[in-house]
Scaffold this motif. Structure first.
Motif, PDB file in Angstrom:
ATOM      1  N   MET A   1      34.597  23.474  36.001  1.00 44.45           N
ATOM      2  CA  MET A   1      34.000  22.419  36.821  1.00 44.45           C
ATOM      3  C   MET A   1      32.749  22.976  37.491  1.00 44.45           C
ATOM      4  O   MET A   1      32.759  24.057  38.047  1.00 44.45           O
ATOM      5  N   SER A   2      31.689  22.207  37.474  1.00 50.01           N
ATOM      6  CA  SER A   2      30.458  22.664  38.116  1.00 50.01           C
ATOM      7  C   SER A   2      30.004  21.691  39.194  1.00 50.01           C
ATOM      8  O   SER A   2      28.877  21.756  39.647  1.00 50.01           O
ATOM      9  N   ARG A   3      30.918  20.801  39.621  1.00 48.65           N
ATOM     10  CA  ARG A   3      30.552  19.792  40.614  1.00 48.65           C
ATOM     11  C   ARG A   3      31.802  19.364  41.364  1.00 48.65           C
ATOM     12  O   ARG A   3      32.871  19.267  40.785  1.00 48.65           O
ATOM     13  N   ALA A   4      31.635  19.092  42.646  1.00 47.57           N
ATOM     14  CA  ALA A   4      32.719  18.554  43.473  1.00 47.57           C
ATOM     15  C   ALA A   4      32.140  17.441  44.336  1.00 47.57           C
ATOM     16  O   ALA A   4      30.983  17.513  44.759  1.00 47.57           O
ATOM     17  N   VAL A   5      32.945  16.410  44.584  1.00 48.71           N
ATOM     18  CA  VAL A   5      32.502  15.256  45.367  1.00 48.71           C
ATOM     19  C   VAL A   5      33.586  14.884  46.372  1.00 48.71           C
ATOM     20  O   VAL A   5      34.768  14.855  46.019  1.00 48.71           O
ATOM     21  N   GLU A  68      29.171  10.028  50.715  1.00 46.52           N
ATOM     22  CA  GLU A  68      29.654  10.818  49.591  1.00 46.52           C
ATOM     23  C   GLU A  68      28.866  12.123  49.589  1.00 46.52           C
ATOM     24  O   GLU A  68      27.642  12.104  49.506  1.00 46.52           O
ATOM     25  N   ALA A  69      29.579  13.235  49.718  1.00 45.38           N
ATOM     26  CA  ALA A  69      28.946  14.557  49.678  1.00 45.38           C
ATOM     27  C   ALA A  69      29.234  15.181  48.317  1.00 45.38           C
ATOM     28  O   ALA A  69      30.375  15.178  47.850  1.00 45.38           O
ATOM     29  N   GLU A  70      28.186  15.716  47.697  1.00 46.06           N
ATOM     30  CA  GLU A  70      28.324  16.326  46.378  1.00 46.06           C
ATOM     31  C   GLU A  70      27.766  17.740  46.399  1.00 46.06           C
ATOM     32  O   GLU A  70      26.702  17.985  46.956  1.00 46.06           O
TER      33      GLU A  70
END
Length: 129
Positions: A1-5, A68-70
């Motif tokens: 995974m290279s992204r979190a929200v 929404e924080a990414e």
């Protein structure tokens, strides 16, 4: 995974300024939370945040908003992780009556780039490193 929200409702109690404005530190706190999530998913460790190389506050965040924080991985070194952050207002509270609207497209409220470091002993213990 290279992204979190992460998504969060901004309580009116988080607003400290006229017009129900929330301070910029609120955005940075959310960036810390979503960055920690990303570090755990990537490395199995919370990581240690070293600092921001840039921070931009682009639009207001207000009580009653949904944000929404990414966090997105940009570069992965041996122990350092460069991460881009973005905070978007996805719903805007109209007033303190509970009325709100979905923003399409979302309003970009803040952007930042930061560096996290995974401690050496933590990377030594990972079975996949």
């Amino acid at each position: 995974m290279s992204r979190a929200v992460h998504r969060r409702y901004v309580a009116f109690s988080d607003a400290h300024y006229a017009g129900n404005l929330v301070d910029g530190a609120y955005s940075l706190q959310l960036f810390g939370d979503v960055g920690t999530d990303l570090s755990i998913e990537l490395d199995g460790h919370e990581g240690l945040f070293a600092g921001y190389s840039s921070v931009e506050f682009l639009a207001p965040v207000r009580g009653g908003d949904v944000v929404e924080a990414e966090a997105t991985l940009v570069q992965k070194g041996n122990r350092s992780r460069t991460v881009d952050f973005e905070l978007r207002v996805v719903c805007r509270g109209s007033d303190d009556t509970g009325r709100a609207e979905v923003l399409n497209p979302p309003l970009i409220a803040a952007r930042a780039r930061g560096t996290a470091v995974i401690p050496a002993q933590a990377t030594d213990e990972l079975p996949w490193s």
